[in-house]
Each structure stands twice: as structure tokens, then as C-alpha cells.
Design an enzyme around this catalytic site. Structure first.
Site, mmCIF file in Angstrom:
data_model
loop_
_atom_site.group_PDB
_atom_site.id
_atom_site.type_symbol
_atom_site.label_atom_id
_atom_site.label_comp_id
_atom_site.label_asym_id
_atom_site.label_seq_id
_atom_site.Cartn_x
_atom_site.Cartn_y
_atom_site.Cartn_z
ATOM 1 N N GLU A 165 -13.611 -4.614 5.291
ATOM 2 C CA GLU A 165 -13.626 -3.389 4.504
ATOM 3 C C GLU A 165 -14.766 -3.335 3.499
ATOM 4 O OE1 GLU A 165 -10.877 -5.005 5.278
ATOM 5 O OE2 GLU A 165 -9.622 -3.526 6.312
ATOM 6 N N HIS A 197 1.096 -1.044 2.457
ATOM 7 C CA HIS A 197 0.655 0.009 3.377
ATOM 8 C C HIS A 197 1.187 1.384 2.965
ATOM 9 C CE1 HIS A 197 0.016 -3.547 5.876
ATOM 10 N NE2 HIS A 197 -0.699 -2.828 6.728
#
Lengths: 328, 341
Positions: free
Chosen positions: A60, A129
Site C-alpha cells: 500500500e 476492515h
């Protein structure tokens, strides 16, 4: 007009943007043949090829920075974070680089990068999440933070984000991907920085974004039967924030409730409350300002607790009723 | 080569650096090395005299790597630089006067006084900027290389970073991405032996940064960073490889900063002897000696280069001192491309 889902509307925006401008490309984890974890990129790889719909390694920080670097070097990258929670790994490049580059360099570069940020709870995916982190990023000058609630706005705002010369983070609540709505055909832009009055009412202003707009509208329908008229302001843009629309609405209804899924403390509701309290609307207020936000906890796994961690329709109805009836 | 006869001309037996670069190019390289040195000495002096505030990171002793890497680049090639980036900036074509203006926080500065020493950039010459975050430029250069590839150009992106940055995740992610995507990028590690006060011995699992290149399936080249010919030759190979679409290279320039990390440094972590040892290997006299020994220059040429650099520095300093101060109302200017509410 035809109906599209929120995910299809985003897909269409990507398709139109890539068709129109060959500088535009998408990168992200599993966005190629897999089609994206939530199916937004879908079949785009077959239409535009792997060079423009790029599967990335799970990296990322590196990919976020690569998107920023490509933007500065004349391309128009869109980076999909598989879950916005993973942006924690990329904070350095978003906050220290993308947001500041134009300013640090005396306005000599543009950073036209888009970060797509699937967010929110309700999927049983628990603490890492499910977050709603838009307030983190909205705290950073140099970034723009948007959060559409309807398929039509999702398409128009994503197109606006792609064409914007500054870095834009678009928060996409995961529970919205499947909702359907009318979506105009072809290219159009929904301006960044403009709120939308999703429902007019005279008794209380609800300022909400993304999925909370839908919950507020549901609550408004229930309260209507009780004779309470709720005005729902769909924020759409967190930074810049449409101060004018919020203030005008509060002056009309004389009551303000901020409803958001992110953690309540120091969240977007704090900012909305403060900007109203600092404005001429303060004198119009007939009740204390109300904030309904996420619990002071990570998002839990248990469905019972997960529901308890974010505002739900029943709670919104009760809180608004109490607010209008002067019980708080 | 130091034993070459005085009047030797540039010929086929010389190393590529001297064979492939014209006397004018070599003169320009030497001029830039002096410019970097003088710029930093003047900047340091300005700070000591209280003319500037903030901090600065001097690269005195590292000029061969800055100039050796950048001298063969095109204007359309990109560099990303570091907090110790004055040399990279001048190497890529920036003018001292606008750099001084930035130091003094003036509107005429490269960043209109918004960036200062740590963020000097000149997008006009392909310099995407110094960086205050160790390793911050690694993903950015990788992305610039990605844009070059997307746009089907044959330019390259060059990423300067230090030994310290090679311990950051950004380094590892970037090198992997560049290798997987075969990007036209050259990673240039200026290994000066210390990440602030912590030596590479104490912070790295391998003796050389270049040892990390095989993990990313790219060439890792170690050069004497104080020898401009060594640096430029390795760079020429890496640049050509990148332009041909064959992917990234990692070059490690072994060098040394003779000044401290920044203004707060008291040099407690290294010995005087070590510093003196490196000072004796100062890249500027080293280059001058080679040029004289090979008969490419005579002393008068070097004197002229010095005088030219000195004049540019003095003019630049005076230009900057007379620059325009920003007005407080402009504090939010240029945060966004268009003003927002």
C-alpha cells in the site's frame, strides 16, 4: 433514465474517464481479472488492458506513492485501496507527500490522484476492515475528501475527482455498493464541495453522509407520521465542507443533528457543530446540538455489537424525536 | 590514469568518463561541484550569522555523487531528492539565486518560501523535490517512472536516497514494484555511513545497500562516491538500461558528509580521525587532480571555473537578500489548485 447500482455507477465513471483520457489509469489489489474485491472495476481490464488496469503487489505504501509520483509526472492515476483501513499503511504518502506537495513546491505542481476508499461497517469483517476514517484525512489541508450517498452522485463525484487537479479521497461505504438509483447516461460532474438537501423539512436539520443519509431518510419517514418534519442534508463532501448549505438549513429548522458512522469524538460531527456554533445560525438554535456517531470502540465482530457500534434507524428516530420535543 | 603524461589528449585508452565527455561537459561538472560546495558554505554562513532560520542538511563531501549522477540527464528526466539535496538540485540545473531566495523565505524562491531547504524543487528542470521524510521520494520516483512508461517516453526517473532510507519499508516496496513492472528508474543510494548518528554497521543487516538489489532482481552496483568518474560511468550504464526498457538499477555511492547531520549535530558518534580521513578524499580536489594530470585542464581553467562559480554564488546571495517577503494573508495560497471555501 436507467437504474444502476452504486458499484455499477462507479464502474461507469471509471470507464468514461479512461475512454476520454488516456492519461487515466487504475491500480490496486485484485482489480484486474478478479474485478476488484467489491466488483467495481469488473471487466475493465479486458477493455483497457493490464497496463491501464494494473494489479499491484500488496504494497500500500509503495503503490500509493507510485500513484502520487505518476500524478506529478503527468498521468491521472486512480488507486483503489481494497479496504480503506489499509490506507494506514500508506499514510505517509497520502498525508506527507500528496497533500503537501503542491504547497511545499510553491504551487508549481498539481497532484491529480484519486484514492478510492471502501469503508464502513455492517459486513461482519470486524475491526480492521470496517472503519470510517474520513475525518482523519479531512483534517489535512491539501486533500479533498468526498463521500457520495447515491449512485448518481457516486458517478458524478468520481468523475469530478478524476478531473480535479488536487488529490481526492472518495469514501465508498461498502453497504451502498448494491443500492440502486437513477443514474444519468454519459459524462457529467457532481461538484466537489457542494452539499445536497436530500429531503426538506421544517423541524430539525440532519447533516449526514454516505449510508447515514439513507438511515436519516428512513427515520424522517417514520417521524413524518408523528408530525415531525426532518430536513436531511447530504454532505457529499467532507473537505471542502459546504458551510453555506448547513447554516441556511439550521437557520430554517432551528435544530441540528449530526449523524455519522465514524467514531463520535473528534469526528465530522464535531466540526459541523462547531461551524454552526460559530455562525449566525447559533442565535437561531432552539435546542442543544446533537451528535450521533460511532461508539468509542473498534468495530466488533458480533452482529449484535456491530449494530450497537454505529447509529441505527431506531436510535436516530428516538434521538430526533427527543430533540424536537425539547427532551434533551 | 594518474600517471598519464601531462599533455595527453582525450583518447581511446582513457576510461569512458573522460573519453565520452567533452572538455566543456567536464568543465561544467566541475563548476557545478564548486557551486554546490560554495552554495552550502554560504548557506551555513548565513545561518550562523542569523540571516536564515530553520535547519539545513549539508552535503559537503558528497558533491561527486550529486553531479556525477545528474550530469548526463535530460531536462525531461526526473529526479527525487532528499533532505540533503542541494547538490542534486544544482546538478539537475537549478540556479543558486532562486535556491538562496528559498532559503531566505522569499517569494522569488523555488517554492516561494513555502518549502525551505528541505523541500527545494524545480519541476521545470525535472526536479520533483527534496523530501523531509526519509524514504519519501522512493515511491514517488517509482511512480514518476511508471508515468514515463505509461506515456511511452524514453525518459528516466532517478531517485536519490540515503543509507538510512534503505531500512524503510518504502525502499523495499518501491524496488519490488519497479522490478516487477520493469520501470525506467535508477535508485541512487548515497551511503554516507550514518543515518543521523546511527552507523550502517548498527542499522543494516548487510554490509552494503547494493547487497539488497539481488532480492529485487536488479543490478546492484557499488561505486566510489567521491570519484565523479566512477559515479558517472555507473550511472551511464544504468540510465541506458532504463531507457532501453530493461528496468531499474540500484547504484550505491560510498561517500561521507564531512559536516554534521544538521545544525544540532555535535559529532559525538564519530571520530575526528574518521572525518579527517574522508576530508583527505575530498571529491573536488580529487577530480581537479585527475583533470590536471590528464592534461585536460590547466590550472588557469580551474581558476576560471572557481571565479565563475564564486560570482554566481555572490550574485545569487545578493539577489535573494533583496527578495520579496510573503504577506501573511497568503498563508493558504497554493494549498489547492483552485481556492476552496
Amino acid at each position: 433514465m436507467r437504474e444502476l447500482s452504486f458499484a455499477q455507477a462507479l464502474h461507469e465513471a471509471l470507464d468514461i474517464a479512461m475512454e476520454a483520457d488516456e492519461r487515466v489509469f487504475i491500480m490496486g489489489e485484485d482489480i484486474g481479472v478478479y474485478g476488484g474485491a467489491f466488483g467495481v472495476t469488473g471487466d475493465l481490464v479486458h477493455k483497457f488492458g493490464e497496463d491501464r488496469v494494473m494489479d499491484t503487489p500488496i504494497a500500500e505504501l509503495g503503490t500509493a506513492g507510485a500513484a502520487v509520483g505518476a500524478a506529478v509526472a503527468g498521468s491521472r492515476p486512480i488507486l483503489e485501496f481494497q479496504f480503506s483501513d489499509f490506507s494506514g499503511l500508506a499514510m505517509e504518502q497520502i498525508v506527507n507527500q500528496a497533500a503537501k506537495m503542491r504547497y511545499m513546491l510553491g504551487g508549481k505542481v498539481n497532484v491529480p490522484v484519486v484514492f478510492r476508499m471502501p469503508c464502513g461497517s455492517g459486513t461482519g469483517a470486524a475491526a480492521q476492515h470496517s472503519q470510517s476514517l474520513e475525518a482523519w484525512f479531512a483534517h489535512v489541508p491539501g486533500l479533498k475528501v468526498i463521500e457520495p450517498s447515491t449512485p448518481a452522485d457516486a458517478k458524478g463525484m468520481l468523475l469530478a475527482a478524476i478531473e480535479d487537479p488536487d488529490p481526492v479521497l472518495i469514501f465508498e461505504h461498502k453497504l451502498l455498493y448494491k443500492i440502486k438509483g437513477d443514474v444519468p447516461e454519459g459524462h457529467y460532474l457532481t461538484p466537489i464541495g457542494k452539499a445536497h438537501v436530500a429531503r426538506e423539512g421544517r423541524d430539525v436539520t440532519v447533516v449526514a453522509a454516505a449510508i447515514m443519509v439513507h438511515k436519516a431518510l428512513e427515520a424522517a419517514e417514520i417521524l413524518k407520521a408523528e408530525g415531525i418534519e426532518v430536513e436531511v442534508v447530504d454532505l457529499r463532501s467532507i473537505r471542502p465542507i459546504d458551510t453555506g448549505t448547513i447554516i441556511a438549513s439550521v437557520k430554517k429548522t432551528t435544530r441540528l443533528a449530526c449523524i455519522y458512522e465514524g467514531v463520535k469524538t473528534l469526528g465530522i460531527g464535531a466540526e459541523i457543530s462547531a461551524l454552526v456554533a460559530e455562525s449566525e445560525a447559533f442565535d437561531y438554535l432552539d435546542a442543544p446540538i446533537l451528535r450521533l456517531g460511532g461508539a468509542e470502540s473498534p468495530i466488533p465482530y458480533s452482529p449484535i455489537l456491530e449494530k450497537a457500534a454505529v447509529p441505527q434507524v431506531e436510535g436516530i428516530v428516538e434521538a430526533l424525536r427527543n430533540l424536537v420535543k425539547g427532551r434533551i | 590514469m594518474n600517471s598519464s603524461p601531462k599533455k595527453a589528449t582525450i583518447g581511446k585508452n582513457q576510461r569512458p568518463f573522460y573519453a565520452n565527455n567533452s572538455a566543456a561537459a567536464l568543465k561544467e561538472a566541475l563548476r557545478k561541484m564548486h557551486l554546490v560546495r560554495m552554495f552550502e558554505e554560504m548557506a551555513e554562513d548565513s545561518y550562523i550569522r542569523g540571516l536564515t532560520h530553520g535547519t539545513m542538511h549539508l552535503s559537503i563531501g558528497q558533491e561527486a555523487s550529486a553531479v556525477g549522477i545528474t550530469m548526463g540527464l535530460r531536462k525531461t528526466d526526473y529526479i527525487t531528492s532528499t533532505h540533503r539535496g542541494h547538490g542534486h538540485c544544482i546538478g539537475k540545473g537549478a540556479e543558486a539565486k532562486y535556491m538562496f531566495a528559498e532559503f531566505f523565505g522569499k517569494e522569488e524562491g523555488y517554492c516561494k518560501g513555502r518549502g525551505g531547504s528541505m523541500h527545494i524543487a524545480d519541476p521545470e528542470t525535472g526536479n520533483l523535490g527534496a523530501n523531509g521524510i526519509v524514504g519519501g521520494g522512493l515511491p514517488l520516483a517509482t511512480g514518476a517512472a511508471l508515468a514515463i512508461k505509461q506515456q511511452k517516453r524514453d525518459d528516466v526517473a532517478v531517485c536519490f536516497f540515503g543509507d538510512g532510507a534503505s531500512n524503510e519499508g518504502a525502499f523495499h516496496e518501491s524496488l519490488n514494484l519497479a522490478a516487477v513492472w520493469k520501470l525506467p528508474v535508477v535508485y541512487v543510494c548515497e551511503n554516507n555511513g550514518y543515518g543521523m548518528s546511527v552507523s550502517t554497521d548498527r542499522s543494516m543487516s548487510v554490509p552494503n545497500v547494493a547487497d539488497r538489489a539481488p532480492a529485487y532482481n536488479m543490478p546492484g552496483v557499488i561505486v566510489d562516491g567521491n570519484n565523479i568518474a566512477d559515479v558517472a560511468e555507473a550511472m551511464a550504464v544504468a540510465t541506458e538500461r532504463a531507457r532501453r526498457g530493461e528496468g531499474p538499477t540500484l547504484i550505491e555511492c560510498k561517500t561521507y558528509r564531512t559536516r554534521g547531520h544538521s545544525r544540532s549535530d555535535r559529532n559525538k558518534y564519530r571520530t575526528k580521525e574518521e572525518i579527517e580521513e574522508w576530508k583527505a578524499r575530498d571529491p573536488i580536489p580529487l577530480f581537479e587532480k585527475e583533470l590536471l594530470d590528464m592534461g585536460i585542464f590547466v590550472q588557469a581553467d580551474i581558476d576560471a571555473v572557481l571565479a565563475n562559480a564564486k560570482a554566481e554564488i555572490e550574485d545569487g546571495f545578493n539577489f535573494a537578500r533583496g527578495g520579496t517577503d510573503p504577506v501573511p494573508e497568503d498563508v493558504t495560497r497554493d494549498v489547492y489548485a483552485r481556492e476552496i471555501a
